[in-house]
Design an enzyme around this catalytic site. Sequence first.
Site, short mmCIF file in Angstrom:
data_model
loop_
_atom_site.label_atom_id
_atom_site.label_comp_id
_atom_site.label_asym_id
_atom_site.label_seq_id
_atom_site.Cartn_x
_atom_site.Cartn_y
_atom_site.Cartn_z
N HIS A 1 -3.66 7.20 1.66
CA HIS A 1 -4.03 5.84 1.29
C HIS A 1 -5.39 5.51 1.92
O HIS A 1 -5.64 5.80 3.08
CB HIS A 1 -2.95 4.86 1.79
CG HIS A 1 -3.38 3.43 1.67
ND1 HIS A 1 -3.90 2.91 0.51
CD2 HIS A 1 -3.39 2.42 2.58
CE1 HIS A 1 -4.20 1.64 0.70
NE2 HIS A 1 -3.92 1.32 1.95
N ASN B 1 -10.25 -0.52 -0.07
CA ASN B 1 -8.78 -0.35 -0.03
C ASN B 1 -8.20 -1.04 -1.26
O ASN B 1 -8.25 -2.26 -1.37
CB ASN B 1 -8.25 -0.99 1.26
CG ASN B 1 -6.73 -0.95 1.36
OD1 ASN B 1 -6.05 -0.66 0.39
ND2 ASN B 1 -6.22 -1.27 2.53
N CYS C 1 0.81 -1.23 0.00
CA CYS C 1 0.00 0.00 0.00
C CYS C 1 0.84 1.27 0.00
O CYS C 1 0.32 2.35 -0.29
CB CYS C 1 -0.96 -0.01 1.18
SG CYS C 1 -1.99 -1.47 1.23
O1 UT7 Z 1 -3.76 -0.86 3.65
C1 UT7 Z 1 -3.26 -1.04 4.92
C2 UT7 Z 1 -3.68 -2.32 5.44
N1 UT7 Z 1 -4.79 -2.45 6.27
C3 UT7 Z 1 -5.27 -1.59 7.19
O2 UT7 Z 1 -4.91 -0.48 7.34
C4 UT7 Z 1 -6.30 -2.14 8.11
C5 UT7 Z 1 -6.07 -1.70 9.52
N2 UT7 Z 1 -7.04 -2.29 10.43
C6 UT7 Z 1 -8.35 -2.02 10.38
O3 UT7 Z 1 -8.83 -1.28 9.54
C7 UT7 Z 1 -9.23 -2.61 11.45
O4 UT7 Z 1 -8.41 -3.24 12.42
C8 UT7 Z 1 -10.27 -3.65 10.92
C9 UT7 Z 1 -11.32 -2.93 10.06
C10 UT7 Z 1 -9.60 -4.72 10.08
C11 UT7 Z 1 -10.98 -4.29 12.09
O5 UT7 Z 1 -11.65 -3.31 12.85
P1 UT7 Z 1 -11.46 -3.21 14.43
O6 UT7 Z 1 -12.31 -2.11 14.89
O7 UT7 Z 1 -9.98 -3.13 14.69
O8 UT7 Z 1 -12.05 -4.58 14.92
P2 UT7 Z 1 -11.35 -5.73 15.78
O9 UT7 Z 1 -10.42 -6.51 14.90
O10 UT7 Z 1 -10.80 -5.15 17.03
O11 UT7 Z 1 -12.59 -6.64 16.13
C12 UT7 Z 1 -13.64 -6.19 16.98
C13 UT7 Z 1 -14.75 -7.23 16.97
C14 UT7 Z 1 -14.24 -8.65 17.22
O12 UT7 Z 1 -15.24 -9.35 17.97
P3 UT7 Z 1 -15.07 -9.56 19.55
O13 UT7 Z 1 -13.77 -10.31 19.71
O14 UT7 Z 1 -15.04 -8.19 20.14
O15 UT7 Z 1 -16.28 -10.36 19.90
C15 UT7 Z 1 -14.14 -9.25 15.84
O16 UT7 Z 1 -14.25 -10.64 15.84
O17 UT7 Z 1 -15.36 -7.25 15.68
C16 UT7 Z 1 -15.33 -8.60 15.16
N3 UT7 Z 1 -15.17 -8.52 13.71
C17 UT7 Z 1 -16.22 -8.38 12.89
N4 UT7 Z 1 -17.54 -8.30 13.11
C18 UT7 Z 1 -18.36 -8.13 12.06
C19 UT7 Z 1 -14.02 -8.53 12.99
N5 UT7 Z 1 -14.31 -8.40 11.68
C20 UT7 Z 1 -15.67 -8.30 11.59
C21 UT7 Z 1 -16.56 -8.14 10.51
N6 UT7 Z 1 -17.89 -8.07 10.80
N7 UT7 Z 1 -16.15 -8.05 9.23
#
Ligand code: UT7
Length: 330
Positions: A252, A282, A118
């Site tokens: 980005h 993305n 990225c």
């Molecule tokens: O290009 C550069 C590369 N990528 C990035 O910059 C991505 C950087 N990271 C992010 O954008 C975020 O970390 C994500 C969008 C990937 C995830 O969002 P988050 O707010 O950090 O969520 P999390 O991973 O902390 O998960 C929170 C909860 C979890 O459930 P519990 O453990 O609290 O019960 C996950 O299992 O949300 C759950 N979860 C989802 N729920 C519904 C994770 N993915 C999903 C989903 N739908 N798609």
Amino acid sequence: MIGATPSDIAIVAVGAAIPERVLTNDEISQMVETDDAWIVERTGIRERRIAADHESVTSLAITAARQALDRSDIAPAEIDLVITSTASPERSFPSISALVADDVGAHSAGALDVLVACAGFAYALAHGIAQIQAGFATTVMVIGSEVLSRITDWEDRGTCILFGDGAGAVILRKGAAPSVEPIAVELGVDGSKGFDLYGDLTPRDGQPLDKCIRMNGNAVYRFATQVIVDSAKRVLDAGGYTQDDIDLLVPHQANLRIIESGVQRLGFPMERTVITLDRYGNTSSASIPLCLDHAWRTGRLQPGQRLLMMGLGGGLAWGTCLIRWMGDPA
Ligand code: UT7
């Protein structure tokens, strides 16, 4: 590395390739356990584009490059170098850039691809600028092209909600700006965090090849929110600029929360920030040039404007470039 160099180099044209197929959040919620409200709230993404079977990372790059040339008065034979960034190459060689150069008729050009995920478009842009500053080139085509849908694990809800396909191309030209002023660039990487976000091209550790993107989302999120602010500040300082000197911020398109927190901490207005992730997701190294294309098509790019472009992601790498836009209005 970081630095600034007085220059009259500017971006003079932009082109894009946007696949027709739209994949909505509702469609993804039929594939994995998620829903539109969660994806919009946590990422800002509403839909993304998916390349058709007949499209490839190379064909998208070619479409974007042709459009950039069509929107300029530059002949293909004037291009000295083609640099393409991708995280989703279809082969090791020939390079995408070699095939683009052949297709568009850039028969005097050298060609290479870069693999910096990225941050790759910013790295490619910085290298194009450097070749021109060194006197080896006058005109450089810089492309970001991705078919991330082909390396996405469609059963992993932590990643499949994020990515999309597309390509963007810009043309860098010496002497395009009417005056000389600093172009500023920072390129950085923290390889100790490299496996927080990765994609294998060949088998590793004696295991069968896992072709999919793997990510520790929280770790990448923390890295991104910090580096987007720190790198922008360092680049502004290096060039002797302040936020007020920047006409358009082009970050980005990883996650709207990352962008909003970065923009707020920089003290920069969202109105001068380009956002396309709601419709494209993305698109890794294509996201910055796709933003430029969107800004151009919507009349937000005017000759002489200063752009601050920030790429970040796999590596974990980042690249920030401050350069002028000197293309024609849309
Ligand atoms: O290009 C550069 C590369 N990528 C990035 O910059 C991505 C950087 N990271 C992010 O954008 C975020 O970390 C994500 C969008 C990937 C995830 O969002 P988050 O707010 O950090 O969520 P999390 O991973 O902390 O998960 C929170 C909860 C979890 O459930 P519990 O453990 O609290 O019960 C996950 O299992 O949300 C759950 N979860 C989802 N729920 C519904 C994770 N993915 C999903 C989903 N739908 N798609």
